[in-house]
Design a protein around this motif. Structure first.
Motif, PDB file in Angstrom:
ATOM      1  N   ASP A 748       0.701  -1.271  -0.024  1.00  0.00           N
ATOM      2  CA  ASP A 748       0.035  -0.030   0.081  1.00  0.00           C
ATOM      3  C   ASP A 748       0.727   1.263  -0.012  1.00  0.00           C
ATOM      4  N   ALA A 749       2.241   0.986   0.019  1.00  0.00           N
ATOM      5  CA  ALA A 749       3.233   2.150   0.006  1.00  0.00           C
ATOM      6  C   ALA A 749       4.348   1.656  -0.610  1.00  0.00           C
ATOM      7  N   ARG A 785       7.282   9.423   3.796  1.00  0.00           N
ATOM      8  CA  ARG A 785       6.089   9.224   4.842  1.00  0.00           C
ATOM      9  C   ARG A 785       6.774   8.800   6.240  1.00  0.00           C
ATOM     10  N   GLU A 801       9.721   4.870   3.182  1.00  0.00           N
ATOM     11  CA  GLU A 801       8.351   4.429   2.655  1.00  0.00           C
ATOM     12  C   GLU A 801       7.649   5.780   2.087  1.00  0.00           C
ATOM     13  N   ALA A 803       4.350   7.500   0.256  1.00  0.00           N
ATOM     14  CA  ALA A 803       2.746   6.961   0.126  1.00  0.00           C
ATOM     15  C   ALA A 803       2.326   7.021  -1.178  1.00  0.00           C
ATOM     16  N   SER A 805      -0.884   7.290  -3.629  1.00  0.00           N
ATOM     17  CA  SER A 805      -2.252   7.746  -3.700  1.00  0.00           C
ATOM     18  C   SER A 805      -2.812   6.906  -4.816  1.00  0.00           C
TER      19      SER A 805
END
Length: 815
Positions: A748-749, A785, A801, A803, A805
């Motif tokens: 997810d990242a 992040r 990490e 992020a 989107s």
């Protein structure tokens, strides 16, 4: 030995001017059997101790009044039993002190009149009733042929403290209970002191045993010119009253005692503050009043600490409950429940709360009603209080006013008088004690809940490569304070540490220990310690903290890229692994070390291969231990419930809790952690080896750009290129002999890791505008992040990490 009667000494006849009457002392247990029989009882009733103990008390004692048998003529003014018979006390039908007079026929002695007094006993022991009795003939003239005094001898009601000779009497009370253990005698004697003092003497001021007083006038019979006047010890004799008035006052006193006894049984059935408030308010209506409203200080209602300082005009009071027998809705608009209000100074309500004393207004005139109502803005109390009788009593604990009760009677009912004032004060005193207990319990529960909530982590439901669901359940009788905990820790390399622990014991101390051990685990987990090494270090720490630091702990590290678990166990129950392939649940066989804090025991790390979709279930023993059953049965039930299909992780946790929650409630707290091991597909991982060459920096940028475009992440390219460039530059500069490791992981990242063989960890330096070096980690810190560095035996890894989107990729079918 009987109280007040020296051995081998006969009581003095009445005409000598002084004397003492032997008291028979009998103790009756809950089954109605005699458990103690004094020598005075043997003399009065003619039964030996050996024959009496263990026999039904009703067969040995004059259980009912028998003074007015057919044809009997009583002397004018003689005592006729107006209270309950002794049989009512023996059966438990009367739960308050009682007294009376009865007649019994004794072979060889003829008819004997007996005065008796019964004191109910409470406590953990079997004793339930203390009976004192005396021969009425001892209180009459010198011989059988003489006429008895025509005055009445009736039970009196007197205060049981602060009377002359109290301390001396307290020292003599054990004499009434000879040949009993100190513990039994002390328990009974302490209750006798609370209920009255059993002294029976006569002289010019006769003394008789008494029952307790709630502030009501005492009664004795009228006296003639011949007989001496009877009084209660230490209290002057009251005014002379005719016999009918005595009966009425006796009935009134008994009714109030029954009311208070009933109230005591109705209030305080729980430690829930709101329920206690309702019980206290409802107890007064309709038997004692037609309206009752309870107001509490804000700090009490909020479950905060003890109210600070005395109340004043700024003190906010909450109307927490109202009871009345008026027509429905009459009070709702003017005095609504839940209202917060500060009471004006020139009102009886303010007078009660600042003085801490009851305030009585027998009759609220129209003038007084107008004056009281005028103190309240936008509130017309006149229709509610005019022509009523008003009593306001404080609810106090430790001399601090917690609140007050407003009591009112409607016109046509007897107005409140001094006796009602004292009864209301006693009601409020008992209610105040119960409310304070509930307040303290609520306060302690709030403190415990705050402590527990602050120590239990807020677990992220989704970590790299796994989904997590947790449950914490406090023990049913231990409140929200325990030593169970769970945790999940994010580690470098998309790994996740899963922890469950249980500190031995309960309460705030265990919770505090848990907090210390949990913090230590979090710290050591981020230092990349292998599971066995972490438990060894935790064991050493626990021994240094103190001998009482004992805990079980299970520590697992999940690597979603390698699809493996590394687990070490310190005396904890084994975890359950549910296989996604066939839904089979199994207990993992792990080397089990001793609990943390024992010391001197080695811990081992076990490696377990897992597959995508497998579930790992960790819990504390409160979930699987049931008193009277082998823990193996609980573990088998855990496996069965964990394997049950469910729509989601939360549903799976609830299924386990429902299946293993015992019907009689939990006695221990429960921590449950479930992780679905999703893994990370090979297509979402990219790894390269870079040489120790400055030219590799540009190559790293090209690799990042190409892979992110392949993954359809063009918006992340610019930031990722810049940060990778800084990390690879640092690795080339500080690396030694081996290659540089470079890895990208898409979850997810976006995770980026750069590894080299320099063991010194990377540090964020404070740089200025004129510094030429040290800016790399400043750039990473501002764009990433998250970022961090970890040290291994082979060197160090710096990671960040970024992020992403974008819509998360779909999870495997099912839950």
């Amino acid at each position: 030995m009987d109280l007040g009667v020296p051995p081998h000494r006969t009581p003095q006849p009445r005409d000598t001017g002084a004397g003492r009457v032997p008291l028979a002392v009998v103790v009756v247990d809950a089954d109605g059997l005699v458990s103690h029989w004094s020598s005075g009882a043997r003399k009065l009733f003619g039964v030996s101790r050996q024959d009496a103990v263990g026999c039904p008390a009703g067969e040995l004692l004059p259980v009912a009044g028998a003074l007015r048998e057919s044809g009997d003529q009583m002397p004018d003014g003689a005592y006729a039993e107006s209270g309950p018979g002794l049989d009512s006390s023996l059966s438990g039908a009367v739960a308050y002190p009682a007294a009376g007079r009865a007649r019994m026929d004794e072979p060889g002695r003829g008819r004997i009149d007996v005065l008796w007094w019964a004191y109910p006993l409470v406590g953990p022991g079997p004793e339930r009733l203390l009976v004192l009795a005396a021969d009425c003939a001892q209180l009459r003239g010198g011989g059988p042929g003489e006429s008895p005094d025509t005055e009445t001898i009736a039970p009196g009601f007197a205060l049981h403290t602060d009377f002359p000779g109290y301390r001396e009497l307290a020292g003599r009370l054990p004499e009434i209970l000879p040949s009993m253990s100190v513990r039994e005698a002390t328990g009974i004697v302490s209750q006798v002191l609370e209920l009255g003092y059993p002294v029976l003497e006569f002289s010019h001021h006769d003394r008789i045993p008494v029952t307790p007083d709630w502030g009501v006038p005492r009664c004795t019979g009228h006296r003639t010119s011949k007989g001496p006047r009877h009084t209660v010890q230490g209290v002057p004799a009251p005014r002379t009253v005719p016999r009918p008035e005595l009966d009425l006052e006796y009935a009134a006193v008994r009714e109030r005692l029954e009311f208070l006894n009933e109230v005591s049984g109705r209030i305080g059935t729980s430690l829930d503050l709101e329920r206690t408030i309702r019980e206290v308010t409802s107890a007064a209506v309709p038997r004692f009043s037609d309206f009752a409203g309870t107001h509490l200080r804000a700090a009490v209602l909020a479950g905060e600490g003890f109210p600070d300082g005395p109340p004043d005009v700024t003190t906010i009071w909450h109307r927490v409950w109202v009871e009345h027998n008026d027509e429905p809705g009459r009070w709702d608009d003017t005095v609504p429940v839940g209202e917060s209000i500060a009471f004006p100074e020139h009102t009886p309500f303010f007078q009660c709360m600042v003085t801490g004393e009851p305030v009585i207004v027998p009759y609220v005139t129209e003038e007084l009603s107008n004056r009281i109502s005028g103190e309240f803005e936008k509130r017309d109390l006149r229709p509610l209080i005019t022509h009523r009788s008003l009593l306001i009593v404080p609810l106090k604990a430790r001399d601090v006013v917690l609140g007050f009760m407003v009591l009112m009677r409607r016109p046509g009912r007897e107005p409140f008088d001094d006796m009602d004032r004292t009864t209301g004060a006693e009601l409020a005193a008992r209610a105040g004690l119960v409310l304070d207990n509930a307040r303290m319990y609520t306060y302690q529960e709030n403190v415990a809940e705050t402590l527990q909530d602050s120590m239990l982590p807020q677990i992220e439901p989704r970590m790299a490569g796994c989904d997590i669901a947790t449950r914490y359940l406090p023990g049913a009788r231990l409140g929200r304070v325990g030593g169970d905990w769970f945790d999940s820790v994010k580690l470098p390399g998309s790994r996740t540490a899963l922890v469950v622990g249980d500190v031995m014991g309960h309460g705030l101390n265990s919770a505090a220990m848990m907090g210390q051990l949990r913090t230590a685990v979090l710290t050591m987990a981020t230092m990349e310690m292998p599971p066995a090494q972490l438990l060894r270090n935790l064991d050493d720490l626990a021994q240094r903290l103190g001998e009482q630091y004992l805990a079980t702990c299970l520590y697992a590290v999940y690597d979603p890229i390698r699809s493996e678990l590394q687990i070490a166990n310190a005396g904890h129950i084994p975890p359950v692994l549910v296989r996604a392939e066939d839904g089979r649940a199994e207990l993992l066989e792990l080397p089990t070390g001793a609990p943390i804090g024992v010391g001197g025991v080695a811990f081992e790390t076990a490696t377990v291969r897992v597959r995508t979709g497998d579930r790992l279930v960790l819990c504390t023993d409160g979930l699987v231990e049931v008193r009277g059953q082998d823990i193996g049965a609980g573990l088998a039930a855990l496996c069965a419930s964990a394997a049950h299909p469910a729509a989601s992780m939360d549903d799976a946790c609830d299924t386990i809790i429902r299946a293993l929650n015992p019907s009689d409630g939990r006695k221990d707290d429960v921590a449950l952690l479930m992780a679905r091991l999703n893994g990370i597909p090979d297509g979402d991982v990219a790894e390269w080896q870079l040489a120790l060459d400055p030219r590799e920096v540009s190559r790293a940028r090209r690799l990042v750009r190409g892979r992110l475009l392949d993954w359809d992440l063009p918006h992340a390219v610019e930031a990722a290129e810049l940060m990778v460039s800084e990390l690879v530059t640092n690795a080339v500069k500080h690396g030694r002999t081996h290659h540089i490791g470079f890895r990208l992981v898409r979850t997810d990242a976006l995770l980026c890791e750069v590894s080299d063989d320099e063991p010194a960890p990377a540090a964020l330096l404070g740089v200025t505008a004129h510094d030429e070096f040290g800016r790399g980690l400043v750039v990473v810190s501002s764009l990433a992040r998250e970022w961090g560095t970890s040290t291994t035996a082979r060197g160090k890894t710096v990671w960040f990490e970024l992020a992403l989107s974008r819509t998360p990729r779909s999870r495997p079918n099912g839950w």
